[in-house]
Design an enzyme around this catalytic site. Structure first.
Site, PDB file in Angstrom:
ATOM      1  N   GLU A 241       0.882  -1.174   0.000  1.00 47.90           N
ATOM      2  CA  GLU A 241       0.000   0.000   0.000  1.00 47.90           C
ATOM      3  C   GLU A 241       0.908   1.209   0.000  1.00 47.90           C
ATOM      4  O   GLU A 241       1.699   1.388   0.927  1.00 47.90           O
ATOM      5  CB  GLU A 241      -0.918  -0.053   1.227  1.00 47.90           C
ATOM      6  CG  GLU A 241      -2.012   0.995   1.204  1.00 47.90           C
ATOM      7  CD  GLU A 241      -1.618   2.211   2.007  1.00 47.90           C
ATOM      8  OE1 GLU A 241      -1.232   3.218   1.372  1.00 47.90           O
ATOM      9  OE2 GLU A 241      -1.697   2.167   3.233  1.00 47.90           O
ATOM     10  N   CYS A 278      -1.859   8.211   4.723  1.00 42.21           N
ATOM     11  CA  CYS A 278      -1.926   7.808   3.312  1.00 42.21           C
ATOM     12  C   CYS A 278      -3.256   8.197   2.688  1.00 42.21           C
ATOM     13  O   CYS A 278      -3.394   8.192   1.463  1.00 42.21           O
ATOM     14  CB  CYS A 278      -1.700   6.309   3.181  1.00 42.21           C
ATOM     15  SG  CYS A 278      -2.854   5.298   4.130  1.00 42.21           S
TER      16      CYS A 278
END
Length: 507
Positions: A241, A278
């Site tokens: 990720e 994120c």
């Protein structure tokens, strides 16, 4: 074999010896292990939070919330492990007479299929998994975080590569995990902890006994690990990720409903924890209108009032400052609001920049994530430019639309473009705040992640570390308990196309 290789080989040899024994532990035992880790973290919570605050410069309140989230992940993934839905069990057994199209007794012959074999499919653990700790989440995405919880639930031994930015915190969490394993009598090596830098990480990925990798971090780091894993004689999956700009598209009527209210929400989302999420919205895209003017005015005036914060570590601060400078150096990009006071060497610089659609489309550097409290507002002349911006974007973890219901009815192309580029599609809200629930999707098309089919948050993430195996014509007593006729675990299974928890013969 040098000293480093010998050390890593010892770790992976131990994990491999453990893999079969741990895979044979019941779903109930794996669930109990995850719950025990959560309880052990609670016992040590004060020292964990104090240590993490000193290493990461994150506020203790933020860290306590994150630790509680980590405990919930462990508990909820353990509960999902025990319930067994993630195993995706499919059983097709011969019925002698064949199966006809249930909706039409006069169906053509090609719709009639006779099951000739007893076929039973379920997911089995991959084997040793290497998890890389994330710099921005010392608990939830690191040593006992989501990847570790998912891999342990799947029945895989875990080797954690500690993040150097919070090595002491990682060591303390590792001790809690290992104490939980000892207390439950689990095989030695079910969880191991490795400290070091790039060389240790590379050796772990390249070792032939490693079966999968979990990573949360930068595009550069995730792609490097992915490339290493594909260069092996036997390639392995890397579930990385890698962040995104999390674009927010602002349609005029939706924004006009509460321009200042939305501005307040996005200001907090951009600057919270120094923008080191994120899911931080780094790109705001709107059509010129009075509502966009109000939105921009509030953000530009208030982002400069957000005090600077020391960032997670000097490397992240340096990268933020360089990428911020690169974006601001692009012609036609202007600073709309930022700090007027001096900042420390490793401090954040909350910033709102702005440009127009033409400049954005012409400059790929503006499409890249600036990890920190930075957002770029792109002003579009009309819906056509807005759509062009959407179609120019790469894969994202999230996309957001601020719009009325009527506006949504009239922008199918925009909706299609955005949903093709994200894992989570948000309406009239902010992308920060990722709920740990089964319906969550935390991932997205490359470069947000290396595999958009899987989530890094929610119990469905367990499936990343397992693979399907089909048993054909096995005797009942020799099958795994999950597949046996009696369904001794009482889990849901799809039998001849029907979802059931019954024993075979009573579906």
């Amino acid at each position: 074999m040098n000293d480093l290789q010998a050390r890593i080989d010892k770790v992976l040899q131990q994990a491999t010896r453990t893999a079969l024994a741990y895979a044979q532990r019941t779903l109930e035992e794996r669930s109990a292990f995850l719950s025990a880790i959560a309880e052990e973290l609670e016992k040590r919570s004060d020292v964990l939070i104090d240590t993490a605050a000193g290493e990461t410069h994150l506020a203790p309140e933020r860290l306590r919330t994150e630790l509680q989230r980590t405990q919930w992940q462990l508990y909820s993934y353990g509960q999902a492990c025990r319930e067994g839905d993630w195993l995706d069990i499919r059983i097709d057994i011969p019925d002698g007479a064949g199966t006809e199209n249930p909706g039409n007794g006069d169906a053509p012959s090609w719709t009639v299929h006779r099951r000739q074999n007893d076929l039973r499919k379920m997911l089995l653990p991959l084997g040793p998994v290497v998890v890389f700790g994330a710099s921005n989440f010392p608990f939830a995405y690191s040593t006992a975080g989501g990847d570790t919880a998912c891999a342990l639930a799947a029945g895989c031994p875990v080797i954690v590569k500690a993040h150097p930015a919070h090595a002491a915190t990682s060591r303390l969490v590792a001790e809690a995990v290992q104490e939980s394993a000892r207390r439950l009598g689990l095989p030695e090596g079910v969880f191991q902890h490795v400290e070091g830098g790039f060389d240790e990480g590379q050796a772990l990925v390249l070792h032939p006994h490693t079966r999968a990798v979990g990573f949360t971090g930068s595009l550069e780091g995730g792609r490097a690990l992915f490339d290493l894993a594909q260069q092996r004689p036997v390639p392995i999956p890397v579930f990385a990720e890698m962040g995104s700009v999390n674009p927010v598209f602002l349609l005029p009527e939706g924004l006009a409903a509460d321009a200042e209210g939305f501005a307040k929400q996005f200001l907090q989302s951009v600057t919270g924890s120094a923008g080191q999420f994120c899911t931080k919205p780094g790109l705001l895209v709107g059509i010129d209108s009075p509502a966009l003017d109000s939105f921009r005015e509030y953000l530009s005036e208030n982002i400069g009032l957000v005090p600077p914060q020391e960032m997670l570590h000097p490397g992240i601060a340096k990268a933020f400052q360089h990428k911020r400078a690169d974006a601001l150096a692009v012609e036609s990009v202007a600073v709309a609001g930022t700090l007027s006071c001096p900042v420390g060497r490793n401090d954040s610089i909350p910033t709102l920049a702005e440009t127009d659609a033409a400049a954005f489309l012409a400059n790929p550097v503006l499409h890249h994530e600036v990890f920190g409290p930075f957002a770029l507002l792109v002003r579009c002349a009309d819906g056509g430019e807005l759509l062009s911006v959407a179609e120019a974007l790469e894969g994202q973890i999230t996309c957001t639309l601020v719009a009325t219901t009527d506006e949504l009815r009239h922008c199918p192309q925009l909706i299609t473009a955005l949903q093709a580029r994200c894992g989570r599609f948000i309406r009239n809200g902010v992308p920060t705040g990722v709920e740990v629930v089964p319906a969550m999707m935390h991932g997205g098309p490359y470069p947000a992640t290396t595999d958009s089919r899987f989530t890094a948050v929610g119990a469905d993430g367990i499936r990343r570390f397992a693979r399907p195996v089909c048993y054909q014509n096995w005797e009942n007593e020799l099958l795994p308990a999950e597949l046996q006729n009696e369904n001794p675990l009482g889990i849901w299974r799809t039998v001849n196309g029907v979802l059931s928890r019954d024993a075979l013969g009573n579906n």
